[in-house]
Design an enzyme around this catalytic site. Structure first.
Site, PDB file in Angstrom:
ATOM      1  N   GLU A   1       0.858  -1.144   0.075  1.00 35.84           N
ATOM      2  CA  GLU A   1       0.061  -0.145  -0.066  1.00 35.84           C
ATOM      3  C   GLU A   1       0.836   1.146   0.009  1.00 35.84           C
ATOM      4  O   GLU A   1       0.513   2.273   0.868  1.00 35.84           O
ATOM      5  CB  GLU A   1      -1.168  -0.242   1.239  1.00 35.84           C
TER       6      GLU A   1
ATOM      7  N   GLU B   1      -4.902  -8.812   0.153  1.00 37.93           N
ATOM      8  CA  GLU B   1      -5.763  -8.585   1.333  1.00 37.93           C
ATOM      9  C   GLU B   1      -7.202  -8.479   0.788  1.00 37.93           C
ATOM     10  O   GLU B   1      -7.466  -7.739  -0.040  1.00 37.93           O
ATOM     11  CB  GLU B   1      -5.172  -7.222   2.038  1.00 37.93           C
TER      12      GLU B   1
HETATM   13  O1  AHR Z   1      -5.067  -5.987   7.217  1.00 39.46           O
HETATM   14  C1  AHR Z   1      -4.899  -4.666   8.010  1.00 39.46           C
HETATM   15  C2  AHR Z   1      -4.240  -3.476   7.304  1.00 39.46           C
HETATM   16  O2  AHR Z   1      -5.024  -3.323   6.121  1.00 39.46           O
HETATM   17  C3  AHR Z   1      -2.846  -3.930   6.567  1.00 39.46           C
HETATM   18  O3  AHR Z   1      -1.833  -3.758   7.639  1.00 39.46           O
HETATM   19  C4  AHR Z   1      -2.845  -3.002   5.302  1.00 39.46           C
HETATM   20  O4  AHR Z   1      -2.018  -3.097   4.451  1.00 39.46           O
HETATM   21  C5  AHR Z   1      -4.116  -2.555   5.198  1.00 39.46           C
HETATM   22  O5  AHR Z   1      -4.462  -1.316   4.961  1.00 39.46           O
END
Ligand code: AHR
Ligand code: AHR
Length: 489
Positions: A171, A283
């Site tokens: 990110e 994610e």
């Molecule tokens: O999964 C929680 C967080 O969400 C992670 O650390 C990040 O990559 C995303 O913003």
């Protein structure tokens, strides 16, 4: 009634089992007090909580991403090797608090081996240097008598770890990230890193850091990095107290996948690539209640329906989605919750379990005819994604797979309706052989042994089939896996 017509020859693609992957981050109680707890009577000699391991093993995780997440952008892997007593304690800039470094690369690799999961490392492109990243690849994958390979051997690990997957940062577009960059800066930096990593490990599989899949960041990064990476990563979190928003918003992933696939194809064409990179959803989850601190989300059954829908989407789009990592696995926005003396599962555990245990080699198209539902008009998610332009959606969301020999069929069905729904699965070719096994999970609203965690009911039944047809009664708000033998398909 919903009719689901399946032509076993209408294959959508090979299902890569990597879509049943997970993600664990040094965050709250995910690692420490979650999967790793030194001195606990529930832990083995390595500090691995065996109750958590058992629950994760049931999920048959194919791949595990680590160590972050936001955490990785200030993680220095060299702090996490060598004798535990001499590992430094460092500030964790992503989530606050401190990092004891007692669970590091060697422990993570051992954990993956125990689970039978491939390791997927995310690199620190925040405060980390290219030199550090190269040393990490050398430490893990080099088989020569080099400095970092020897350091691995000194720790008792003769054979290289062969870590296949390396993420080029996490990110990086976000101001919450240590060392955030603009898309142009990221492309320039990631280009240097990708080329150098391939010099030390030509087999390394690299992942570019994408955003939601439909943003300018994605467009620029895909155009800039398509010739250097194997996968482009996407993230999506959804969720709302509003039932319909909660269960329908995962369909935003379909927009992300089709948009990203188009951009990847465009880049492949423009750059003369043999194959476009594919997508990793590294994610994804329902997450909207606990946004700070240890992120100990307590899930309700509607969230499980959303999780089942995400996975159906990954199966349907398996020609493009080659890996997906549920964020996360233990305590932090996770299907598994621990206390010092037990581990329990949340409702979201079950759709993952049934998907991972049930689905087979080839995804096939399912033609769904039945009641539909429009996207929520008033959009109530805490996330800035719209779905009001998508849909209508089938009330029953479905995905199906076959084994290579076309002898077995698996169908996953998410009944979002607040009423029971009769589902009729009809084959266009061949017929069912014998009875079908139907595993169905519903919410109970009952509290479990751990505070705030709800129980779900998993029912395991057999239903008879007739020629090319099987009828399954789906309870209101339920997730169902149907498995059956086929002949002549
Ligand atoms: O999964 C929680 C967080 O969400 C992670 O650390 C990040 O990559 C995303 O913003
Ligand atoms: O029909 C259920 C919901 O009601 C739909 O999602 C939405 O369009 C309406 O508000």
């Amino acid at each position: 009634m919903t009719t689901l017509t399946i032509d076993p020859r209408r294959v959508l693609g090979d299902l890569d089992r990597r879509v049943f992957g997970g993600f664990v981050e040094h965050l709250g109680r995910c690692i420490y007090g979650g999967l790793y707890e030194e001195g606990s009577p529930l832990s083995d000699g390595r500090g691995f909580r065996t109750d958590v391991l058992d629950l994760l093993k049931e999920l048959r995780l194919s791949v595990l991403r680590w160590p972050g997440g936001n955490f990785v952008s200030n993680y220095h892997w060299q702090d996490g090797i060598g004798p535990k007593g001499s590992r430094p304690i460092r500030p964790d800039l992503a989530w606050g608090g401190t990092e004891p470094n007692r669970f590091g690369s060697d422990e993570f690799i051992e954990y993956c081996a125990e689970l039978g999961a491939e390791p997927y490392f995310c690199l620190n492109m925040g405060s980390g240097s290219l030199e550090e990243a190269l040393a990490w690849v050398e430490y893990c994958n080099d088989n020569r008598g080099t400095y970092w390979a020897d350091r691995r051997r000194q720790g008792g690990h003769g054979a290289p770890y062969g870590v296949p997957w390396w993420g080029l940062g996490n990110e990086i577009y976000g101001p919450w990230q240590v060392g955030a960059l603009s898309a142009e800066e990221y492309v320039a930096e990631a280009t240097r890193w990708a080329r150098a990593i391939r010099m030390i490990d030509p087999g390394a599989k690299l992942v570019s850091c994408g955003e939601l899949g439909w943003t300018d960041w994605d467009a620029k990064v895909i155009d800039g990095l398509a010739s250097l990476v194997d996968l482009h990563s996407l993230h999506l979190y959804t969720g709302s107290e509003d039932y319909w928003t909660n269960v329908l918003t995962p369909h935003a992933a379909e927009r992300a996948i089709t948009t990203t696939a188009a951009m990847l194809q465009r880049a492949a064409y423009n750059h003369g690539l043999e194959q476009p990179p594919r997508i990793v959803y590294d994610e994804w989850n329902v997450w909207f209640r606990n946004m700070t601190g240890a992120l100990e989300e307590r899930y309700v059954f509607a969230d499980a329906l959303a999780v089942g829908t995400y996975l159906n989407i990954f199966v349907r789009h398996c020609a493009w989605v080659k890996m997906a990592n549920l964020a996360q696995m233990v305590n932090a926005i996770a299907p598994i919750v621990t206390t010092p003396d037990k581990a329990v599962v949340q409702p979201t555990y079950y759709p993952f379990l049934l998907h991972s245990q049930g689905h087979l080699d080839l995804a096939v198209d399912v033609f769904v005819e039945g009641p539909t539902v429009g996207a929520p008009g008033e959009y109530l998610s805490r996330w800035p994604y719209r779905v009001d332009d998508l849909g209508p959606f089938n009330l029953v969301d479905a995905a199906a797979t076959l084994d290579q020999a076309r002898r077995r069929l698996a169908v996953t069905l998410v009944n979002r309706s607040e009423e029971p729904e009769r589902a009729e699965v009809v084959l266009r070719r061949g017929s069912f052989a014998g009875t079908a096994r139907v595993r169905c999970v519903t919410g109970t609203g009952r509290p479990s042994a751990v505070d705030g965690v709800e129980e779900a009911d998993l029912d395991d039944a057999t239903v008879s089939t007739r020629d090319a047809q099987v009828v399954v009664e789906l309870p209101a708000r339920s997730f169902t896996l149907v498995e059956a033998g086929l002949q002549g398909a």
